[in-house]
Design a protein around this motif. Structure first.
Motif, PDB file in Angstrom:
ATOM      1  N   CYS A   1     -57.847  36.341 -12.318  1.00 33.26           N
ATOM      2  CA  CYS A   1     -58.258  35.167 -11.537  1.00 33.26           C
ATOM      3  C   CYS A   1     -58.042  35.369 -10.038  1.00 33.26           C
ATOM      4  CB  CYS A   1     -57.492  33.937 -12.013  1.00 33.26           C
ATOM      5  SG  CYS A   1     -58.009  33.379 -13.650  1.00 33.26           S
ATOM      6  N   GLY A   2     -57.422  36.459  -9.634  1.00 42.54           N
ATOM      7  CA  GLY A   2     -57.262  36.762  -8.219  1.00 42.54           C
ATOM      8  C   GLY A   2     -56.001  36.216  -7.569  1.00 42.54           C
ATOM      9  N   PHE A   3     -55.047  35.760  -8.368  1.00 44.57           N
ATOM     10  CA  PHE A   3     -53.792  35.276  -7.802  1.00 44.57           C
ATOM     11  C   PHE A   3     -53.012  36.416  -7.149  1.00 44.57           C
ATOM     12  CE2 PHE A   3     -54.601  31.882 -10.847  1.00 44.57           C
ATOM     13  CZ  PHE A   3     -54.133  30.757 -10.179  1.00 44.57           C
ATOM     14  N   VAL A   4     -52.217  36.068  -6.150  1.00 47.92           N
ATOM     15  CA  VAL A   4     -51.379  37.029  -5.431  1.00 47.92           C
ATOM     16  C   VAL A   4     -49.928  36.791  -5.856  1.00 47.92           C
ATOM     17  CG1 VAL A   4     -50.574  37.729  -3.144  1.00 47.92           C
ATOM     18  CG2 VAL A   4     -52.973  37.080  -3.483  1.00 47.92           C
ATOM     19  N   TYR A   5     -49.236  37.861  -6.217  1.00 46.53           N
ATOM     20  CA  TYR A   5     -47.834  37.767  -6.623  1.00 46.53           C
ATOM     21  C   TYR A   5     -46.987  37.304  -5.447  1.00 46.53           C
ATOM     22  CZ  TYR A   5     -43.148  39.355  -7.852  1.00 46.53           C
ATOM     23  OH  TYR A   5     -41.797  39.425  -8.081  1.00 46.53           O
ATOM     24  N   GLU A   6     -46.138  36.313  -5.675  1.00 42.77           N
ATOM     25  CA  GLU A   6     -45.272  35.789  -4.617  1.00 42.77           C
ATOM     26  C   GLU A   6     -43.809  36.119  -4.813  1.00 42.77           C
ATOM     27  OE1 GLU A   6     -45.830  31.663  -3.703  1.00 42.77           O
ATOM     28  OE2 GLU A   6     -47.660  32.122  -2.612  1.00 42.77           O
ATOM     29  N   GLY A   7     -43.346  36.180  -6.051  1.00 45.99           N
ATOM     30  CA  GLY A   7     -41.939  36.487  -6.256  1.00 45.99           C
ATOM     31  C   GLY A   7     -41.474  36.180  -7.663  1.00 45.99           C
ATOM     32  N   THR A   8     -40.247  36.585  -7.938  1.00 43.79           N
ATOM     33  CA  THR A   8     -39.654  36.424  -9.253  1.00 43.79           C
ATOM     34  C   THR A   8     -38.409  35.549  -9.161  1.00 43.79           C
ATOM     35  OG1 THR A   8     -40.448  38.584  -9.992  1.00 43.79           O
ATOM     36  CG2 THR A   8     -38.573  37.670 -11.176  1.00 43.79           C
ATOM     37  N   LEU A   9     -38.340  34.576 -10.034  1.00 46.62           N
ATOM     38  CA  LEU A   9     -37.115  33.804 -10.207  1.00 46.62           C
ATOM     39  C   LEU A   9     -36.372  34.479 -11.354  1.00 46.62           C
ATOM     40  CD1 LEU A   9     -38.520  30.162  -9.925  1.00 46.62           C
ATOM     41  CD2 LEU A   9     -37.531  31.586  -8.140  1.00 46.62           C
ATOM     42  N   ARG A  10     -35.322  35.211 -11.001  1.00 45.57           N
ATOM     43  CA  ARG A  10     -34.623  36.032 -11.984  1.00 45.57           C
ATOM     44  C   ARG A  10     -33.832  35.173 -12.968  1.00 45.57           C
ATOM     45  NH1 ARG A  10     -30.953  39.773  -9.085  1.00 45.57           N
ATOM     46  NH2 ARG A  10     -30.509  37.904  -7.880  1.00 45.57           N
ATOM     47  N   ASP A  11     -33.807  35.639 -14.219  1.00 46.09           N
ATOM     48  CA  ASP A  11     -33.046  34.978 -15.287  1.00 46.09           C
ATOM     49  C   ASP A  11     -33.291  33.469 -15.315  1.00 46.09           C
ATOM     50  OD1 ASP A  11     -32.083  37.453 -15.905  1.00 46.09           O
ATOM     51  OD2 ASP A  11     -30.041  37.085 -15.226  1.00 46.09           O
ATOM     52  N   PHE A  12     -34.524  33.076 -15.191  1.00 47.60           N
ATOM     53  CA  PHE A  12     -34.891  31.659 -15.100  1.00 47.60           C
ATOM     54  C   PHE A  12     -34.798  30.953 -16.454  1.00 47.60           C
ATOM     55  CE2 PHE A  12     -37.774  28.045 -14.809  1.00 47.60           C
ATOM     56  CZ  PHE A  12     -37.413  27.494 -13.590  1.00 47.60           C
ATOM     57  N   PHE A  13     -35.239  31.632 -17.515  1.00 44.93           N
ATOM     58  CA  PHE A  13     -35.233  31.062 -18.859  1.00 44.93           C
ATOM     59  C   PHE A  13     -34.169  31.750 -19.711  1.00 44.93           C
ATOM     60  CE2 PHE A  13     -39.704  30.959 -17.438  1.00 44.93           C
ATOM     61  CZ  PHE A  13     -39.973  29.609 -17.541  1.00 44.93           C
TER      62      PHE A  13
END
Length: 186
Positions: free
Chosen positions: A152-164
Protein backbone atom coordinates in the motif's frame (compact mmCIF):
# COMPACT_ATOMS: atom_id res chain seq x y z
CA UNK A 1 -9.51 20.34 7.94
CA UNK A 2 -10.92 16.90 8.68
CA UNK A 3 -14.45 16.19 7.49
CA UNK A 4 -16.53 13.47 9.15
CA UNK A 5 -18.67 11.62 6.63
CA UNK A 6 -19.27 8.30 8.39
CA UNK A 7 -19.09 4.83 6.93
CA UNK A 8 -20.17 5.07 3.30
CA UNK A 9 -20.19 2.15 0.88
CA UNK A 10 -16.97 1.67 -1.09
CA UNK A 11 -16.71 -0.55 -4.15
CA UNK A 12 -13.51 -1.98 -5.61
CA UNK A 13 -12.85 -4.47 -8.38
CA UNK A 14 -13.57 -7.55 -6.23
CA UNK A 15 -14.98 -6.14 -3.00
CA UNK A 16 -17.75 -4.12 -1.48
CA UNK A 17 -16.92 -2.38 1.77
CA UNK A 18 -20.14 -1.58 3.60
CA UNK A 19 -21.68 -1.16 7.01
CA UNK A 20 -22.08 -4.37 8.95
CA UNK A 21 -25.52 -5.98 8.99
CA UNK A 22 -26.93 -8.54 11.42
CA UNK A 23 -27.03 -11.10 8.61
CA UNK A 24 -23.20 -11.02 8.51
CA UNK A 25 -23.02 -13.03 11.74
CA UNK A 26 -22.70 -16.48 10.14
CA UNK A 27 -19.94 -15.41 7.74
CA UNK A 28 -18.10 -13.67 10.58
CA UNK A 29 -18.14 -16.88 12.62
CA UNK A 30 -17.28 -19.02 9.62
CA UNK A 31 -14.38 -16.97 8.27
CA UNK A 32 -12.57 -15.03 10.96
CA UNK A 33 -14.09 -14.02 14.26
CA UNK A 34 -13.97 -17.55 15.72
CA UNK A 35 -10.44 -18.25 14.45
CA UNK A 36 -7.94 -17.91 17.34
CA UNK A 37 -5.00 -17.37 14.98
CA UNK A 38 -6.68 -14.53 13.06
CA UNK A 39 -8.02 -12.87 16.19
CA UNK A 40 -4.69 -13.07 18.07
CA UNK A 41 -2.80 -11.46 15.17
CA UNK A 42 -5.52 -8.80 14.97
CA UNK A 43 -5.50 -8.34 18.76
CA UNK A 44 -9.18 -9.08 19.31
CA UNK A 45 -11.05 -11.71 21.37
CA UNK A 46 -12.33 -14.92 19.84
CA UNK A 47 -16.11 -15.12 19.43
CA UNK A 48 -17.62 -18.58 19.17
CA UNK A 49 -21.35 -18.03 19.69
CA UNK A 50 -23.93 -16.16 17.62
CA UNK A 51 -25.09 -14.34 20.75
CA UNK A 52 -21.59 -12.84 21.23
CA UNK A 53 -21.40 -11.82 17.59
CA UNK A 54 -24.86 -10.23 17.78
CA UNK A 55 -23.71 -8.15 20.77
CA UNK A 56 -20.65 -7.03 18.80
CA UNK A 57 -22.85 -6.21 15.80
CA UNK A 58 -25.16 -4.23 18.12
CA UNK A 59 -22.15 -2.10 19.04
CA UNK A 60 -21.02 -1.64 15.42
CA UNK A 61 -24.48 -0.93 14.01
CA UNK A 62 -25.49 1.54 16.72
CA UNK A 63 -22.18 3.40 16.20
CA UNK A 64 -23.01 4.07 12.54
CA UNK A 65 -25.25 6.91 13.71
CA UNK A 66 -22.08 8.85 14.58
CA UNK A 67 -20.49 10.68 11.65
CA UNK A 68 -17.00 9.99 13.04
CA UNK A 69 -17.35 6.18 13.07
CA UNK A 70 -15.66 4.21 10.27
CA UNK A 71 -15.96 0.41 10.19
CA UNK A 72 -16.69 -1.69 7.11
CA UNK A 73 -17.49 -5.32 6.52
CA UNK A 74 -15.36 -6.65 3.67
CA UNK A 75 -17.77 -8.33 1.25
CA UNK A 76 -16.52 -10.55 -1.56
CA UNK A 77 -18.55 -9.56 -4.64
CA UNK A 78 -18.35 -13.04 -6.16
CA UNK A 79 -20.17 -14.71 -3.24
CA UNK A 80 -21.71 -11.77 -1.31
CA UNK A 81 -20.02 -13.10 1.85
CA UNK A 82 -18.49 -11.05 4.64
CA UNK A 83 -14.86 -12.23 4.72
CA UNK A 84 -13.34 -9.68 7.09
CA UNK A 85 -13.44 -6.13 8.34
CA UNK A 86 -11.54 -2.88 8.05
CA UNK A 87 -11.80 0.33 10.07
CA UNK A 88 -10.40 3.80 10.58
CA UNK A 89 -9.96 4.38 14.29
CA UNK A 90 -8.05 6.77 16.53
CA UNK A 91 -9.24 9.56 14.26
CA UNK A 92 -7.41 12.72 15.33
CA UNK A 93 -9.48 15.82 14.55
CA UNK A 94 -6.75 18.28 15.49
CA UNK A 95 -3.97 16.75 13.43
CA UNK A 96 -6.01 15.25 10.56
CA UNK A 97 -4.92 11.64 10.76
CA UNK A 98 -6.40 8.23 11.48
CA UNK A 99 -5.17 4.70 11.92
CA UNK A 100 -6.38 1.72 9.90
CA UNK A 101 -6.94 -1.78 11.21
CA UNK A 102 -8.11 -4.80 9.26
CA UNK A 103 -8.51 -8.54 9.38
CA UNK A 104 -9.47 -11.02 6.74
CA UNK A 105 -10.27 -14.72 6.96
CA UNK A 106 -7.39 -17.11 6.33
CA UNK A 107 -9.14 -18.63 3.28
CA UNK A 108 -8.95 -15.21 1.60
CA UNK A 109 -5.40 -14.24 2.51
CA UNK A 110 -2.53 -13.99 0.02
CA UNK A 111 -4.94 -13.05 -2.79
CA UNK A 112 -4.49 -9.28 -2.65
CA UNK A 113 -7.91 -8.72 -1.06
CA UNK A 114 -6.62 -7.10 2.14
CA UNK A 115 -4.41 -4.83 0.03
CA UNK A 116 -7.38 -3.92 -2.20
CA UNK A 117 -9.55 -3.08 0.82
CA UNK A 118 -6.78 -1.11 2.55
CA UNK A 119 -6.01 0.99 -0.52
CA UNK A 120 -9.72 1.76 -0.88
CA UNK A 121 -9.97 2.94 2.73
CA UNK A 122 -6.78 5.02 2.40
CA UNK A 123 -8.29 6.71 -0.67
CA UNK A 124 -11.56 7.23 1.22
CA UNK A 125 -9.65 8.82 4.10
CA UNK A 126 -7.77 11.22 1.86
CA UNK A 127 -10.60 12.06 -0.56
CA UNK A 128 -13.72 11.99 1.64
CA UNK A 129 -12.41 12.68 5.16
CA UNK A 130 -9.66 15.06 4.06
CA UNK A 131 -7.02 13.27 6.15
CA UNK A 132 -3.43 14.44 5.87
CA UNK A 133 -1.94 11.18 7.14
CA UNK A 134 -2.99 7.56 7.60
CA UNK A 135 -1.08 5.31 9.93
CA UNK A 136 -1.10 1.56 10.48
CA UNK A 137 0.67 -0.97 12.64
CA UNK A 138 1.18 -4.71 12.98
CA UNK A 139 2.62 -7.23 15.38
CA UNK A 140 6.15 -8.23 14.41
CA UNK A 141 5.03 -11.85 14.04
CA UNK A 142 2.36 -10.92 11.47
CA UNK A 143 4.44 -11.06 8.27
CA UNK A 144 1.43 -11.24 5.88
CA UNK A 145 0.13 -7.97 7.33
CA UNK A 146 3.54 -6.35 6.85
CA UNK A 147 3.38 -7.33 3.17
CA UNK A 148 -0.06 -5.69 2.78
CA UNK A 149 1.28 -2.53 4.41
CA UNK A 150 4.31 -2.41 2.10
CA UNK A 151 2.15 -2.98 -1.02
CA UNK A 152 0.00 0.00 0.00
CA UNK A 153 3.04 2.30 0.04
CA UNK A 154 3.28 2.99 3.77
CA UNK A 155 6.61 4.25 5.14
CA UNK A 156 8.08 2.57 8.23
CA UNK A 157 8.20 4.98 11.17
CA UNK A 158 9.38 2.92 14.12
CA UNK A 159 8.98 0.03 16.50
CA UNK A 160 7.37 0.00 19.91
CA UNK A 161 9.46 -2.73 21.51
CA UNK A 162 7.84 -5.45 23.63
CA UNK A 163 4.45 -3.79 23.17
CA UNK A 164 2.31 -6.94 23.39
CA UNK A 165 2.61 -9.85 25.82
CA UNK A 166 1.21 -12.91 24.10
CA UNK A 167 1.66 -16.63 24.70
CA UNK A 168 4.37 -16.07 27.30
CA UNK A 169 6.55 -13.72 25.26
CA UNK A 170 6.79 -10.08 24.28
CA UNK A 171 6.08 -8.97 20.72
CA UNK A 172 7.03 -5.70 19.06
CA UNK A 173 4.54 -3.37 17.35
CA UNK A 174 5.73 -1.79 14.09
CA UNK A 175 4.29 1.54 12.93
CA UNK A 176 3.98 2.93 9.40
CA UNK A 177 2.32 5.93 7.80
CA UNK A 178 1.48 7.44 4.46
CA UNK A 179 0.84 11.11 3.69
CA UNK A 180 -1.81 12.29 1.26
CA UNK A 181 0.76 13.54 -1.27
CA UNK A 182 2.57 10.17 -1.15
CA UNK A 183 -0.44 8.00 -1.97
CA UNK A 184 -0.46 6.45 -5.42
CA UNK A 185 -4.01 6.55 -6.78
CA UNK A 186 -3.33 4.09 -9.60
Amino acid sequence: MLTHVGTDRIETERLILRKFEYTDDENMLKYWISDPKIQSLYGEPVYSMKKEVKELLDKYISSYQKSDYYRWGIILKETDECIGQIACFSVDNNNNFAEIEYCIGSLFQRKGLATEATKAVIKYGFDKMNLHKVQISHKSINIPSRKVIEKCGFVYEGTLRDFFYQDGKYIDRLYYSILKDEFNYL
